[in-house]
Design a protein around this motif. Sequence first.
Motif: not given
Length: 184
Positions: A72-77, A131-136, A153-158, A172-177
């Motif tokens: 995990w290199d991600l700190n927070y989102a 810090t960065s900002f993504a749209i997806g 359940i969902s999945g996407g990218i930004g 590219i950032v993933p968004r899975f849940s």
Amino acid sequence: MKKLLIACLIFSCFNIYSQQEEEPIEFNKNEIKLNMLYFLLGAVEVSYERNLNEYSSIGTSVLINTNDSEFWDLNYAITPYYRLFFGKKPAQGFFFEGFGMLNSYKEYEYWSYYNPEIDYYFYEESSRNTTSFAIGVAVGGKFVLRERFVTEISGGIGRNFINNSEYNDYTIVPRFSINLGYRF
């Protein structure tokens, strides 16, 4: 002629009908959810969602990394989102999602140089938080059990738009849940 006119008026009265307004379906509008997928991977993501009507909702997810491993290199989102539902039941079924994501991650830089006097290569590594900002976009499905318990359940990218260096792996950032939650 008067009799014909009166007959036409009476006949037209039988054809007139009033449209009944559909009463809005009552359902609970608030949801709180925990992303079990990220929980298993060493992070905590909690979501709050407000159902605006039967076909749409808005919400916010907050993800915090609780694992210091290199995985995990991600700190927070922080991820606000809007969902549009296509199910027959209120605020459930198949959905499309548009989201924005404010995210912070560790960015690594590596250097190597050669010292010919001792015939040795030196390696250095440094990291910094970026810090960065993504749209997806994302797609998924939501199901409500007994009008209270939510599974989805969902999945996407930004795509990140701020602080994209040439060494950045987070363009590219993933968004899975896989969420479990409660509707109230």
